[in-house]
Scaffold this motif. Structure first.
Motif, PDB file in Angstrom:
ATOM      1  N   LEU A  30      37.893  29.094 -62.217  1.00 51.99           N
ATOM      2  CA  LEU A  30      39.324  29.471 -61.488  1.00 51.99           C
ATOM      3  C   LEU A  30      40.124  30.193 -62.480  1.00 51.99           C
ATOM      4  O   LEU A  30      40.434  29.932 -63.691  1.00 51.99           O
ATOM      5  N   SER A  31      40.417  31.462 -61.940  1.00 54.71           N
ATOM      6  CA  SER A  31      41.295  32.468 -62.941  1.00 54.71           C
ATOM      7  C   SER A  31      42.581  32.211 -62.508  1.00 54.71           C
ATOM      8  O   SER A  31      43.013  31.670 -61.425  1.00 54.71           O
ATOM      9  N   ASN A  32      43.660  32.583 -63.185  1.00 54.28           N
ATOM     10  CA  ASN A  32      45.031  32.605 -62.866  1.00 54.28           C
ATOM     11  C   ASN A  32      45.304  33.274 -61.641  1.00 54.28           C
ATOM     12  O   ASN A  32      46.346  32.923 -60.883  1.00 54.28           O
ATOM     13  N   SER A  33      44.845  34.575 -61.460  1.00 56.42           N
ATOM     14  CA  SER A  33      45.179  35.433 -60.209  1.00 56.42           C
ATOM     15  C   SER A  33      44.637  34.721 -59.093  1.00 56.42           C
ATOM     16  O   SER A  33      45.461  34.819 -58.091  1.00 56.42           O
ATOM     17  N   VAL A  34      43.593  34.237 -59.201  1.00 57.30           N
ATOM     18  CA  VAL A  34      42.858  33.413 -58.048  1.00 57.30           C
ATOM     19  C   VAL A  34      43.890  32.204 -57.756  1.00 57.30           C
ATOM     20  O   VAL A  34      43.948  31.760 -56.471  1.00 57.30           O
ATOM     21  N   LYS A  92      47.413  29.414 -54.060  1.00 55.06           N
ATOM     22  CA  LYS A  92      48.703  28.540 -53.889  1.00 55.06           C
ATOM     23  C   LYS A  92      49.579  29.305 -52.944  1.00 55.06           C
ATOM     24  O   LYS A  92      50.189  28.354 -52.192  1.00 55.06           O
ATOM     25  N   GLU A  93      49.426  30.507 -52.898  1.00 59.01           N
ATOM     26  CA  GLU A  93      50.294  31.147 -52.007  1.00 59.01           C
ATOM     27  C   GLU A  93      49.999  30.991 -50.519  1.00 59.01           C
ATOM     28  O   GLU A  93      50.642  31.071 -49.523  1.00 59.01           O
ATOM     29  N   ASN A  94      48.684  30.563 -50.287  1.00 61.35           N
ATOM     30  CA  ASN A  94      48.127  30.294 -49.079  1.00 61.35           C
ATOM     31  C   ASN A  94      47.861  28.703 -48.718  1.00 61.35           C
ATOM     32  O   ASN A  94      47.027  28.584 -47.827  1.00 61.35           O
ATOM     33  N   ASP A  95      48.353  27.818 -49.332  1.00 59.46           N
ATOM     34  CA  ASP A  95      48.497  26.438 -49.363  1.00 59.46           C
ATOM     35  C   ASP A  95      46.973  26.028 -49.623  1.00 59.46           C
ATOM     36  O   ASP A  95      46.720  25.102 -48.493  1.00 59.46           O
ATOM     37  N   ILE A  96      46.405  26.449 -50.359  1.00 57.99           N
ATOM     38  CA  ILE A  96      45.043  25.845 -50.669  1.00 57.99           C
ATOM     39  C   ILE A  96      44.973  24.978 -52.043  1.00 57.99           C
ATOM     40  O   ILE A  96      45.315  25.529 -53.005  1.00 57.99           O
ATOM     41  N   ASP A  97      44.528  23.759 -51.756  1.00 68.64           N
ATOM     42  CA  ASP A  97      44.643  22.745 -52.774  1.00 68.64           C
ATOM     43  C   ASP A  97      43.714  23.244 -54.102  1.00 68.64           C
ATOM     44  O   ASP A  97      42.575  23.764 -53.941  1.00 68.64           O
ATOM     45  N   VAL A  98      44.341  23.371 -55.269  1.00 73.68           N
ATOM     46  CA  VAL A  98      43.425  23.748 -56.546  1.00 73.68           C
ATOM     47  C   VAL A  98      43.717  22.920 -57.496  1.00 73.68           C
ATOM     48  O   VAL A  98      44.810  22.292 -57.719  1.00 73.68           O
ATOM     49  N   ILE A 136      37.142  27.642 -48.408  1.00 80.05           N
ATOM     50  CA  ILE A 136      37.786  27.580 -50.012  1.00 80.05           C
ATOM     51  C   ILE A 136      37.981  26.110 -50.223  1.00 80.05           C
ATOM     52  O   ILE A 136      38.875  25.634 -49.736  1.00 80.05           O
ATOM     53  N   ASN A 137      37.187  25.594 -51.055  1.00 77.02           N
ATOM     54  CA  ASN A 137      37.506  24.210 -51.736  1.00 77.02           C
ATOM     55  C   ASN A 137      37.279  23.110 -50.350  1.00 77.02           C
ATOM     56  O   ASN A 137      38.060  22.374 -50.214  1.00 77.02           O
ATOM     57  N   ASP A 138      36.328  23.697 -49.516  1.00 74.03           N
ATOM     58  CA  ASP A 138      36.206  22.753 -48.328  1.00 74.03           C
ATOM     59  C   ASP A 138      37.384  22.691 -47.307  1.00 74.03           C
ATOM     60  O   ASP A 138      37.324  21.943 -46.377  1.00 74.03           O
ATOM     61  N   GLN A 139      38.198  23.748 -47.571  1.00 73.88           N
ATOM     62  CA  GLN A 139      39.355  23.919 -46.576  1.00 73.88           C
ATOM     63  C   GLN A 139      38.980  25.252 -45.667  1.00 73.88           C
ATOM     64  O   GLN A 139      38.957  26.245 -46.536  1.00 73.88           O
ATOM     65  N   ALA A 140      39.222  25.129 -44.474  1.00 72.29           N
ATOM     66  CA  ALA A 140      38.827  26.270 -43.425  1.00 72.29           C
ATOM     67  C   ALA A 140      39.610  27.493 -43.904  1.00 72.29           C
ATOM     68  O   ALA A 140      40.991  27.367 -43.899  1.00 72.29           O
ATOM     69  N   VAL A 141      39.276  28.595 -43.913  1.00 68.86           N
ATOM     70  CA  VAL A 141      40.108  29.721 -44.261  1.00 68.86           C
ATOM     71  C   VAL A 141      39.705  30.917 -43.129  1.00 68.86           C
ATOM     72  O   VAL A 141      38.468  30.912 -42.847  1.00 68.86           O
ATOM     73  N   VAL A 158      38.115  34.862 -42.871  1.00 69.96           N
ATOM     74  CA  VAL A 158      37.260  35.612 -43.616  1.00 69.96           C
ATOM     75  C   VAL A 158      37.956  36.647 -44.656  1.00 69.96           C
ATOM     76  O   VAL A 158      37.670  37.025 -45.631  1.00 69.96           O
ATOM     77  N   LYS A 159      39.275  37.036 -44.099  1.00 74.25           N
ATOM     78  CA  LYS A 159      40.139  38.048 -44.777  1.00 74.25           C
ATOM     79  C   LYS A 159      40.508  37.405 -46.061  1.00 74.25           C
ATOM     80  O   LYS A 159      40.434  38.103 -47.349  1.00 74.25           O
ATOM     81  N   LEU A 160      41.021  36.104 -46.054  1.00 72.95           N
ATOM     82  CA  LEU A 160      41.478  35.476 -47.132  1.00 72.95           C
ATOM     83  C   LEU A 160      40.279  35.292 -48.437  1.00 72.95           C
ATOM     84  O   LEU A 160      40.173  35.252 -49.668  1.00 72.95           O
ATOM     85  N   LEU A 161      39.174  34.845 -47.586  1.00 75.92           N
ATOM     86  CA  LEU A 161      37.865  34.812 -48.557  1.00 75.92           C
ATOM     87  C   LEU A 161      37.558  35.909 -49.398  1.00 75.92           C
ATOM     88  O   LEU A 161      37.131  35.970 -50.420  1.00 75.92           O
ATOM     89  N   SER A 162      37.584  37.141 -48.521  1.00 74.55           N
ATOM     90  CA  SER A 162      37.360  38.383 -49.048  1.00 74.55           C
ATOM     91  C   SER A 162      38.211  38.773 -50.179  1.00 74.55           C
ATOM     92  O   SER A 162      38.138  39.278 -51.236  1.00 74.55           O
ATOM     93  N   GLN A 163      39.688  38.311 -49.937  1.00 71.67           N
ATOM     94  CA  GLN A 163      40.648  38.737 -51.079  1.00 71.67           C
ATOM     95  C   GLN A 163      40.374  37.787 -52.484  1.00 71.67           C
ATOM     96  O   GLN A 163      40.432  38.520 -53.505  1.00 71.67           O
ATOM     97  N   VAL A 164      40.037  36.587 -52.056  1.00 72.34           N
ATOM     98  CA  VAL A 164      39.732  35.558 -53.193  1.00 72.34           C
ATOM     99  C   VAL A 164      38.494  36.184 -53.958  1.00 72.34           C
ATOM    100  O   VAL A 164      38.127  36.427 -55.445  1.00 72.34           O
ATOM    101  N   GLY A 165      37.553  36.547 -53.227  1.00 70.89           N
ATOM    102  CA  GLY A 165      36.031  37.062 -53.650  1.00 70.89           C
ATOM    103  C   GLY A 165      36.390  38.369 -54.447  1.00 70.89           C
ATOM    104  O   GLY A 165      35.704  38.427 -55.339  1.00 70.89           O
ATOM    105  N   SER A 166      37.313  39.540 -53.927  1.00 74.07           N
ATOM    106  CA  SER A 166      37.560  40.626 -54.804  1.00 74.07           C
ATOM    107  C   SER A 166      37.921  40.380 -56.091  1.00 74.07           C
ATOM    108  O   SER A 166      37.852  41.200 -57.042  1.00 74.07           O
TER     109      SER A 166
END
Length: 556
Positions: free
Chosen positions: A70-74, A79-85, A107-112, A114-122
């Motif tokens: 986990l990086s700081n930017s991710v 956190k902005e998208n209410d995903i538990d980390v 992401i972390n077993d929380q349904a999201v 594909v757009k958010l997945l791509s943002q995190v992936g990038s």
């Protein structure tokens, strides 16, 4: 860092679980063995565009899971998208794809989405080369790379802050101008509405009170008629009591005549006399009670009409101003506020325009400072990249960071695009249009070497050694190794020199059983790695000379 990759039913891969370490990792194998499948699976897990062709024949769905440090930017984005980390645990990206093309992302077993997945992936992964779906093939990333190289973060923050202020102040000006344009029409309405509500003077709870009073008044006339009939029956002139008194006098004469003995007749006369006395008293009480009840139903003439008129006026106003009756007071206050805003619009607009001019000046200053810094950084980046190109067998290539003015954004007023020429005499053109897959990967390598230590994303270089060998391949390997000192790097390679520079090596092989073809991936270490590099040097027949050369490459 990419810590692990799990693949299920992707093209030729039935099941594969891999763990990765830091540094430089080489993926080697024969052409067509399935190295691209690994990259497709990794892209699928990180939100790249994927279609149902990736689903293995005979399977219902494909699934890929990638674990990253986990990086700081991710962490901020999640956190902005209410995903538990959990800052002490990896972030897990998972995606499944059915044979009919339906996709699910987690992401972390929380349904999201594909757009958010791509943002995190990038933020986590960069792929450079023929499988580059973003990176240098996306010109919008070039400005980010230049800003990272020039360490423009402070200037970017000032520019973004000034841009936000500029947009907000201009929006205020636009709103006040719009308010003024319709002020005359609105003023007439607001003044009429306020006057109407002031005359009406509604009170909270008044409608319920009036409705109850109306219901009472509607039934009061009939009630009064009944009570008047009761009064008539009881007799207003005392005739009823006179008759009772006459009867009582007759009973009293009988009692006097027959005495007050213990005979049955005397007792009966006593009971009758008592009953007549009670009747006289209760008749008077009944007359008084009925009279009192009649008085309570006695009301002023026209009271019902007055009540209904008031109630209907309140209801009409509520319908007119689209609220309930209790909210008419709030509506009046709202109208008064809007009227005051119109009255103050000239003054407010003057202030808003002054604030907008100041915000524009502030933004221009921040944007031009950022633009000037980019121009200086672009010259330095061009110089560093050009220095890296000759060892990569691109000594005749040119690299230019092109900056042109564009419309205002939070990123400033610049449009940045990397341009190249790969052969002498050819015009300089956009990198994403001119360079081949191998050239793209080598340009990316040169840029990433220039940015070494300024990016925490995992980097994948696909066929960066395409069309080169010998000293050039050795130079590629050395630069990848140097780059891996500050970031995790993967390279898909056919070059023994590049593979030998890696800290870890995986061999990708394809095998067939009957009509089924499967791709396998295995970690190559120690003596087996020497043998694999010797195979890459010599081909099918591995000689002692090839083994010796492999040892020398690994030792250098």
């Amino acid at each position: 860092m990419l810590t692990g990759l799990s693949i299920r039913n992707v093209v030729l891969i039935e099941a594969l679980d891999l763990e990765f370490g830091a540094g430089l990792t080489a993926l080697t194998g024969e052409t067509g063995a399935g190295k691209s499948i690994i990259l497709d699976a990794l892209g699928m897990a990180t939100g790249a565009r994927s279609d149902r062709a990736l689903v293995r024949a005979g399977a219902d769905k494909a699934q890929c899971i990638a674990g990253f440090t986990l990086s700081n930017s991710v962490a901020r984005l999640l956190k902005e998208n209410d995903i538990d980390v959990d800052p002490n645990e990896d972030v897990t990206l998972r995606r499944s794809l059915t044979k009919d093309g339906r996709s699910k992302a987690f992401i972390n077993d929380q349904a999201v989405g594909v757009k958010l997945l791509s943002q995190v992936g990038s933020l986590l992964l960069e792929v450079h080369g023929q499988h580059d779906g973003k990176g240098l093939l996306d010109p919008t990333t070039h400005i980010h790379l230049l800003d990272v190289f020039g360490s423009h973060q402070n200037l970017l923050e000032k520019c973004a802050s000034a841009y936000k202020e500029r947009k907000e102040t201009q929006a205020q000006v636009d709103a006040l101008v719009a308010l003024q344009s319709k002020a005359s029409e609105d003023r007439d309405f607001l003044e009429h509405a306020i006057g109407e509500l002031d005359r009406l003077a509604p009170k909270v709870g008044e409608d319920a009170q009036l409705a109850e009073e109306r219901k009472f008044l509607q039934g009061a006339e009939g009630a009064l008629t009944e009570l008047t009939a009761a009064q008539d029956a009881l007799g207003e002139d005392g005739a009823f009591e006179a008759r009772l008194s006459s009867a009582l006098s007759g009973i009293d004469r009988l009692r006097a005549k027959f005495g007050e003995g213990q005979s049955n007749a005397a007792n009966a006369l006593e009971v009758a006399a008592q009953a007549l006395e009670r009747a006289m008293l209760e008749t008077q009480e009944a007359r008084e009670a009925v009279s009192l009840a009649a008085q309570s139903f006695n009301f002023e003439p026209g009271k019902l009409d007055e009540t209904e008129k008031r109630l209907f006026a309140l209801r009409a106003a509520a319908r007119k101003y689209d609220c309930d009756i209790d909210s008419l007071i709030e509506a009046r206050s709202k109208f008064a506020g809007e009227l005051a805003a119109i009255d103050n619009a000239d003054f407010d607009l003057s202030n808003a325009k002054e604030a907008a001019i100041k915000a524009k000046t502030k933004y221009d200053k921040a944007a031009f400072a950022l633009s000037k810094a980019r121009e200086n950084s672009a010259k330095k980046l061009d110089k560093v990249v050009m220095y890296e190109l000759p060892p990569l067998k691109m000594e005749r290539a040119q690299f230019l960071t092109h900056i042109e003015r564009t419309s205002e954004t939070a990123l400033g007023i610049d449009k940045v695009r990397f341009k190249v020429s790969t052969n002498p005499g050819t015009a300089v053109g956009p990198l994403d249009k001119i360079a081949s897959g191998g050239e793209m990967a080598r340009f990316a390598l040169a840029i990433k070497v220039a940015l070494a230590g300024k990016n925490d994303a995992v980097m994948v270089f696909d066929e960066v050694d395409q069309g080169v060998g010998g000293a050039v391949a050795d130079a590629v390997g050395k630069r990848l190794s140097r780059l891996s000192n500050s970031a995790q790097v993967f390279v898909v390679t056919h070059s023994p020199q590049v593979a030998a520079a890696a800290d870890h090596q995986y061999r990708i092989e394809k095998s067939s059983t009957g009509s089924t073809t499967t791709t396998h991936v295995s970690l190559v270490a120690d003596d087996a790695r020497e043998e694999e590099i010797a195979r890459m040097l010599a081909g099918e027949k591995i000689t002692q000379e090839a083994r010796a050369a492999a040892r020398q490459l690994m030792a250098s």
